[in-house]
Design a protein around this motif. Structure first.
Motif, mmCIF file in Angstrom:
data_model
loop_
_atom_site.group_PDB
_atom_site.id
_atom_site.type_symbol
_atom_site.label_atom_id
_atom_site.label_comp_id
_atom_site.label_asym_id
_atom_site.label_seq_id
_atom_site.Cartn_x
_atom_site.Cartn_y
_atom_site.Cartn_z
ATOM 1 N N GLN A 97 0.873 -1.292 -0.139
ATOM 2 C CA GLN A 97 -0.051 0.067 -0.053
ATOM 3 C C GLN A 97 0.868 1.422 0.038
ATOM 4 O O GLN A 97 0.520 2.126 -0.586
ATOM 5 C CB GLN A 97 -0.965 -0.050 1.276
ATOM 6 N N THR A 98 2.006 1.270 0.776
ATOM 7 C CA THR A 98 2.826 2.382 0.841
ATOM 8 C C THR A 98 3.584 2.648 -0.700
ATOM 9 O O THR A 98 3.496 3.823 -0.906
ATOM 10 C CB THR A 98 3.889 2.253 1.820
ATOM 11 N N GLY A 99 4.067 1.439 -1.276
ATOM 12 C CA GLY A 99 4.579 1.481 -2.627
ATOM 13 C C GLY A 99 3.272 2.008 -3.631
ATOM 14 O O GLY A 99 3.674 2.921 -4.431
ATOM 15 N N TYR A 100 2.134 1.551 -3.383
ATOM 16 C CA TYR A 100 1.147 2.142 -4.167
ATOM 17 C C TYR A 100 0.907 3.554 -4.105
ATOM 18 O O TYR A 100 0.827 4.377 -5.113
ATOM 19 C CB TYR A 100 -0.290 1.306 -4.054
ATOM 20 N N GLU A 101 0.905 4.063 -2.809
ATOM 21 C CA GLU A 101 0.699 5.504 -2.655
ATOM 22 C C GLU A 101 1.757 6.281 -3.249
ATOM 23 O O GLU A 101 1.617 7.449 -3.887
ATOM 24 C CB GLU A 101 0.544 5.927 -1.124
ATOM 25 N N ARG A 102 3.091 5.871 -3.104
ATOM 26 C CA ARG A 102 4.292 6.604 -3.549
ATOM 27 C C ARG A 102 4.430 6.532 -4.989
ATOM 28 O O ARG A 102 4.529 7.676 -5.737
ATOM 29 C CB ARG A 102 5.670 6.091 -3.128
ATOM 30 N N LEU A 103 4.088 5.566 -5.758
ATOM 31 C CA LEU A 103 3.792 5.291 -7.242
ATOM 32 C C LEU A 103 2.924 6.234 -7.773
ATOM 33 O O LEU A 103 3.061 6.877 -8.738
ATOM 34 C CB LEU A 103 3.940 3.888 -7.444
ATOM 35 N N SER A 104 1.654 6.323 -7.183
ATOM 36 C CA SER A 104 0.575 7.319 -7.386
ATOM 37 C C SER A 104 1.098 8.652 -7.707
ATOM 38 O O SER A 104 0.875 9.564 -8.613
ATOM 39 C CB SER A 104 -0.632 7.069 -6.561
ATOM 40 N N ALA A 139 5.266 3.914 -17.771
ATOM 41 C CA ALA A 139 6.009 3.016 -16.825
ATOM 42 C C ALA A 139 5.618 3.093 -15.491
ATOM 43 O O ALA A 139 5.237 1.973 -14.831
ATOM 44 C CB ALA A 139 7.346 3.250 -17.016
ATOM 45 N N LEU A 140 5.218 4.199 -15.036
ATOM 46 C CA LEU A 140 4.883 4.356 -13.431
ATOM 47 C C LEU A 140 3.606 3.743 -13.328
ATOM 48 O O LEU A 140 3.324 3.068 -12.322
ATOM 49 C CB LEU A 140 5.037 5.728 -13.092
ATOM 50 N N GLN A 141 2.868 3.898 -14.437
ATOM 51 C CA GLN A 141 1.353 3.274 -14.290
ATOM 52 C C GLN A 141 1.468 1.720 -14.210
ATOM 53 O O GLN A 141 0.715 1.275 -13.568
ATOM 54 C CB GLN A 141 0.570 3.801 -15.225
ATOM 55 N N ARG A 142 2.315 1.081 -14.886
ATOM 56 C CA ARG A 142 2.452 -0.301 -14.955
ATOM 57 C C ARG A 142 2.769 -0.658 -13.565
ATOM 58 O O ARG A 142 2.347 -1.617 -12.871
ATOM 59 C CB ARG A 142 3.492 -0.821 -15.906
ATOM 60 N N GLN A 143 3.884 0.005 -12.911
ATOM 61 C CA GLN A 143 4.305 -0.470 -11.782
ATOM 62 C C GLN A 143 3.475 -0.172 -10.544
ATOM 63 O O GLN A 143 3.140 -0.921 -9.615
ATOM 64 C CB GLN A 143 5.614 0.385 -11.474
ATOM 65 N N GLN A 144 2.687 1.070 -10.799
ATOM 66 C CA GLN A 144 1.457 1.393 -9.761
ATOM 67 C C GLN A 144 0.548 0.089 -9.819
ATOM 68 O O GLN A 144 -0.099 -0.236 -8.895
ATOM 69 C CB GLN A 144 0.761 2.656 -10.269
ATOM 70 N N ASP A 145 0.142 -0.177 -11.086
ATOM 71 C CA ASP A 145 -0.896 -1.394 -11.200
ATOM 72 C C ASP A 145 -0.582 -2.664 -10.293
ATOM 73 O O ASP A 145 -1.193 -3.170 -9.594
ATOM 74 C CB ASP A 145 -1.191 -1.688 -12.693
ATOM 75 N N ARG A 146 0.660 -3.015 -10.562
ATOM 76 C CA ARG A 146 1.274 -4.120 -9.901
ATOM 77 C C ARG A 146 1.223 -3.924 -8.295
ATOM 78 O O ARG A 146 0.891 -4.757 -7.546
ATOM 79 C CB ARG A 146 2.818 -4.373 -10.180
ATOM 80 N N ALA A 147 1.503 -2.674 -7.832
ATOM 81 C CA ALA A 147 1.510 -2.433 -6.481
ATOM 82 C C ALA A 147 0.258 -2.359 -5.812
ATOM 83 O O ALA A 147 -0.218 -3.134 -5.007
ATOM 84 C CB ALA A 147 2.186 -1.071 -6.030
ATOM 85 N N TYR A 148 -0.904 -1.789 -6.787
ATOM 86 C CA TYR A 148 -2.094 -1.855 -6.333
ATOM 87 C C TYR A 148 -2.744 -3.509 -6.301
ATOM 88 O O TYR A 148 -3.443 -3.716 -5.265
ATOM 89 C CB TYR A 148 -3.134 -1.272 -7.405
ATOM 90 N N GLN A 149 -2.343 -4.463 -7.093
ATOM 91 C CA GLN A 149 -2.755 -5.657 -7.178
ATOM 92 C C GLN A 149 -2.173 -6.316 -5.963
ATOM 93 O O GLN A 149 -2.966 -6.941 -5.307
ATOM 94 C CB GLN A 149 -2.411 -6.461 -8.353
#
Length: 153
Positions: free
Chosen positions: A85-92, A109-119
């Motif tokens: 969740q922290t990774g998702y928030e930072r990537l967002s 590129a960040l959106q793909r990483q954000q999606d992985r963190a969200y999942q």
């Protein structure tokens, strides 16, 4: 032959919902089979190093403990949730900055990483009962209201 269908709800949940049509002996037998959570101390795992993450861990563990669903065996899963969740928030935040700067390739590129963190966060939240779908399975038991008192909405 094994039972088919849904997992049985805890006896306390059935009684709180008013749907318990079991005899006293059936209730005793069912209660004896249920293993309640230990509600152990909510100590963050040693690998959860950041103070902010440790604080978030303690807050969520306290909420789960208040619901009566916390157990020390949940500590690693809750730690994984806090990291994801922290990774998702930072990537967002980074993704929004890239969009504001007009960096389409970087934002993609960040959106793909954000999606992985969200999942990852979503899967961990489901395991812990932190989202609506899984929380319906947990169903915390609330004390019954005394007769004559009604909650006003």
């Amino acid at each position: 032959m094994s039972e088919m269908g849904r997992d049985p709800l805890p006896l306390a949940v059935l009684e709180a919902r008013g749907k318990s049509h079991l005899s006293s002996s059936e209730k005793r037998a069912r209660a004896a089979r249920e293993v309640p959570p230990a509600n152990a101390d909510a100590t963050p795992p040693a690998w959860l190093s950041e103070d902010g993450m440790r604080g978030r861990f303690s807050e969520i563990a306290a909420m789960l403990s208040d619901l009566g669903v916390w157990d020390a065996t949940c500590a690693d899963e809750l730690g994984r949730y806090v990291v994801a969740q922290t990774g998702y928030e930072r990537l967002s935040a980074m993704w929004l900055d890239a969009l504001a700067a007009g960096d389409a390739d970087g934002a993609a590129a960040l959106q793909r990483q954000q999606d992985r963190a969200y999942q990852q966060a979503h899967r961990s939240a489901s395991s812990l009962g932190l989202n609506l779908t899984s929380r319906c399975k947990v169903a915390p038991v609330r004390p019954a209201e005394p007769p004559g008192e009604k909650l006003e909405l």
